[in-house]
Design an enzyme around this catalytic site. Structure first.
Site, PDB file in Angstrom:
ATOM      1  N   SER A   1       0.939  -1.287   0.081  1.00  0.00           N
ATOM      2  CA  SER A   1       0.018   0.154  -0.059  1.00  0.00           C
ATOM      3  C   SER A   1       0.782   1.151  -0.064  1.00  0.00           C
ATOM      4  O   SER A   1       2.076   1.263   0.295  1.00  0.00           O
ATOM      5  CB  SER A   1      -0.833  -0.008   1.309  1.00  0.00           C
ATOM      6  OG  SER A   1      -1.253   1.284   1.749  1.00  0.00           O
TER       7      SER A   1
ATOM      8  N   TYR B   1      -0.919  -1.328  10.729  1.00  0.00           N
ATOM      9  CA  TYR B   1      -1.329  -1.607   9.201  1.00  0.00           C
ATOM     10  C   TYR B   1      -0.246  -1.040   8.386  1.00  0.00           C
ATOM     11  O   TYR B   1       0.620  -1.809   7.373  1.00  0.00           O
ATOM     12  CB  TYR B   1      -2.514  -0.882   8.933  1.00  0.00           C
ATOM     13  CG  TYR B   1      -2.669  -1.013   7.480  1.00  0.00           C
ATOM     14  CD1 TYR B   1      -3.368  -2.445   6.927  1.00  0.00           C
ATOM     15  CD2 TYR B   1      -2.600   0.017   6.687  1.00  0.00           C
ATOM     16  CE1 TYR B   1      -3.489  -2.433   5.725  1.00  0.00           C
ATOM     17  CE2 TYR B   1      -2.976  -0.245   5.231  1.00  0.00           C
ATOM     18  CZ  TYR B   1      -3.457  -1.400   4.749  1.00  0.00           C
ATOM     19  OH  TYR B   1      -3.703  -1.335   3.343  1.00  0.00           O
TER      20      TYR B   1
END
Ligand code: NAP
Length: 258
Positions: free
Chosen positions: A138, A151
């Site tokens: 990401s 995350y």
């Protein structure tokens, strides 16, 4: 015909990988927890394409989950030509007051399952001197993210790990790509309890289909990494490297506080 193993194939980016690879005449092994969604997807794909599809219903945060997936595939005599480590989730909020078990599960899924599956399938690719791996990271990988701390750190791990593997395995005819999408229209934001006011950032949302198209193109070109997003997303990844840390972290903390 080649075979792709896709984790997190029941929705979003993983489902789009399954749909586009099926259209490229690739047999599929689909892994996720939602049995019904995987059955529905299999039905849809088999109506349209003449491919073999295996479903493995598995929670990849469980201990030895990767071993179970590997053993199931070995028992069926399948060869995995493309491994897509896509399953992942995040959890928005202040780390100190968050659910600790959930934070550990993020690490178990986003990092441990990915490393374990890669370690099981890569040696077989080495023996055959062919194969490909796509790891879904990401753009949160490029800077620490207050309120998405575990995350973002897990995604930074994936970038570092994947690029090292790209270099280690090129000479063996094995491609390793890390794909780093910006905001994508999926269930991700709901699953992560992301405040709607923050989810609609100023960056353009891309679709899962665009992520898959750009990832497969980058893989074809032997790229080690691809960032998927609009100009603002691309600039954000550059700023993350050049803006002094203290300024960057204060800016991010202000923008991402609910
Ligand atoms: N959406 C974005 O803006 C965005 C941006 C950058 C990167 N990503 C990354 O893209 C990847 C796919 O996410 P998405 O956006 O497509 O979200 P999504 O629609 O929520 O898909 C997540 C997938 O992971 C699976 N999964 C979740 N927990 C699992 C577990 N414990 N064991 C096995 N499978 C599990 C889910 O299936 P089940 O629930 O059926 O298990 C689902 O198929 C993730 O790694 C995410 O971090 C997303």
């Amino acid at each position: 015909m080649s075979t792709a193993l896709i984790t997190g194939a029941s929705s979003g980016i993983g489902k789009a990988f399954a749909q586009q690879l099926a259209a490229r005449n690739t047999n599929l092994v689909l892994v996720a927890r939602s049995q019904e969604k995987l059955y529905q997807l299999t039905k849809e794909l088999q109506e349209n394409f003449h491919i073999d599809i295996e479903i493995i219903v598995k929670d990849l945060t469980e201990p030895h989950a990767a071993q179970t997936v590997f053993d199931t595939i070995q028992a069926k005599g399948l060869t995995i030509d493309l491994l897509i480590n896509n399953a992942g989730f995040g959890d928005y909020g202040d780390f100190a007051s968050s659910d600790g078990d959930k934070q550990v599960k993020i690490v178990q899924l986003n990092i441990l399952a990915l490393v374990d599956l890669t370690h099981k399938f890569l040696p077989l690719m080495r023996q055959r001197q062919s194969g490909s791996i796509i790891n879904v990271s990401s753009i949160t990988a490029f800077q620490p993210m207050p309120y998405l701390s575990v995350y973002a750190a897990s995604k930074a791990f994936i970038v570092s790990f994947s690029q090292a593997l790209w270099a280690e395995n090129r000479a063996y005819g094995i491609r390793v790509l890390v794909t780093c999408p910006g905001p994508i229209e999926t269930n991700f934001f709901t699953q992560a309890n992301f405040p709607p006011s923050l989810a609609g950032s100023t960056e353009q949302m891309f679709t899962s289909e665009e992520v898959v198209q750009q990832s497969l193109k980058a893989l074809d070109n032997w790229q080690p990494a691809v960032v998927i997003g609009d100009v603002k997303t691309q600039i954000r990844t550059i700023l993350a490297r050049i803006v002094p840390r203290k300024i960057l972290l204060n800016m991010l903390a202000r923008s991402f506080k609910s």
